[in-house]
Design a protein around this motif. Structure first.
Motif, PDB file in Angstrom:
ATOM      1  N   VAL A  85      58.733  21.981  49.481  1.00  0.00           N
ATOM      2  CA  VAL A  85      58.331  23.229  50.147  1.00  0.00           C
ATOM      3  C   VAL A  85      59.504  24.208  50.151  1.00  0.00           C
ATOM      4  CG1 VAL A  85      57.361  24.266  52.231  1.00  0.00           C
ATOM      5  CG2 VAL A  85      56.800  21.889  51.653  1.00  0.00           C
ATOM      6  N   VAL A  86      59.193  25.450  49.839  1.00  0.00           N
ATOM      7  CA  VAL A  86      60.162  26.538  49.971  1.00  0.00           C
ATOM      8  C   VAL A  86      59.749  27.377  51.179  1.00  0.00           C
ATOM      9  CG1 VAL A  86      61.197  28.560  48.879  1.00  0.00           C
ATOM     10  CG2 VAL A  86      60.596  26.574  47.490  1.00  0.00           C
ATOM     11  N   VAL A  87      60.554  27.338  52.213  1.00  0.00           N
ATOM     12  CA  VAL A  87      60.240  28.044  53.459  1.00  0.00           C
ATOM     13  C   VAL A  87      61.093  29.304  53.546  1.00  0.00           C
ATOM     14  CG1 VAL A  87      60.138  27.903  55.972  1.00  0.00           C
ATOM     15  CG2 VAL A  87      59.679  25.862  54.589  1.00  0.00           C
ATOM     16  N   VAL A  88      60.423  30.443  53.624  1.00  0.00           N
ATOM     17  CA  VAL A  88      61.113  31.731  53.686  1.00  0.00           C
ATOM     18  C   VAL A  88      60.847  32.378  55.042  1.00  0.00           C
ATOM     19  CG1 VAL A  88      61.361  34.015  52.657  1.00  0.00           C
ATOM     20  CG2 VAL A  88      60.875  32.045  51.200  1.00  0.00           C
ATOM     21  N   THR A  89      61.901  32.832  55.676  1.00  0.00           N
ATOM     22  CA  THR A  89      61.779  33.581  56.926  1.00  0.00           C
ATOM     23  C   THR A  89      62.323  34.981  56.686  1.00  0.00           C
ATOM     24  OG1 THR A  89      62.102  31.565  58.226  1.00  0.00           O
ATOM     25  CG2 THR A  89      62.393  33.671  59.363  1.00  0.00           C
TER      26      THR A  89
END
Length: 205
Positions: free
Chosen positions: A71-75
């Protein structure tokens, strides 16, 4: 980042970058808690990213089966409570040109090597004779004037980027507003280019 591979499949302006975590295929992209696709991830304005986290192994299991490839989690950025209103401007302008690209032989070199190759092969009739070679060397007669395709095809192309954002907040509300524009021309003549405008708004009350 250990275990993260990224590849750009071609050099066209705006070409997307493919991420793979431990070569397991396309990962799941989650932007601000919402599942997105690879195209939406590639079109984020980089100045709007607050943090980027790569989840793999057990840490990715909270997203279920879809997270099998990681998973690539971007905030994205948000304003902060009780801060002054802040305006930021980021811009650049530059030129692109091929740093390393093999330059092809000119017409005279090509003809000379063609004659030499036929001689080594023991040819009895030549495609180009010595008179042809002299005409190419002079380059004045019609049909024997070389054309520099290298200089014609490759061009020095401009690119520019501009981003402006406003952020701030009181004790009850915080906000972040951003607008960015990217324009990149191709280094190959008449090959087009890439143009993108981003707008981002995060408000919490």
């Amino acid at each position: 980042m250990p275990g993260l591979n990224y590849r750009q499949k071609d050099g066209r302006p705006g070409a997307s970058t493919k991420l793979q975590i431990r070569n397991m295929g396309t990962p799941l992209y989650v932007i601000d808690g919402i599942v997105k696709d690879e195209g939406q991830f590639n079109n984020i304005n980089f100045n709007d990213i607050e943090s980027l986290t790569i989840l793999k192994d057990a840490s990715a299991s909270i997203y279920g089966v879809r997270a099998a490839n990681g998973v690539v989690v971007v905030t994205t950025k948000k304003g902060k409570r009780n801060t002054k209103n802040t305006v930021s401007l980021d811009t650049y302008y530059g030129w692109q040109t091929p740093a390393r690209f093999a330059k092809p032989a000119d017409a005279v070199t090509y003809i000379e090597n063609f004659i030499q190759s036929e001689t080594i092969q023991g040819a009895t009739s030549y495609r180009y004779n010595k008179e042809d070679l002299e005409k190419w060397k002079q380059g004045t007669e019609k049909g024997y004037q070389p054309f520099d395709w290298y200089d014609y095809v490759w061009t020095t192309s401009p690119q520019y980027y501009a981003n402006v954002n406003v952020s701030g907040g009181s004790d009850k509300i915080n906000y972040y507003l951003s607008v960015a524009h990217l324009n990149q021309k191709a280094m190959i003549r008449d090959y087009g280019g890439f143009e993108r405008t981003n707008a981002q708004m995060n408000i919490e009350a």
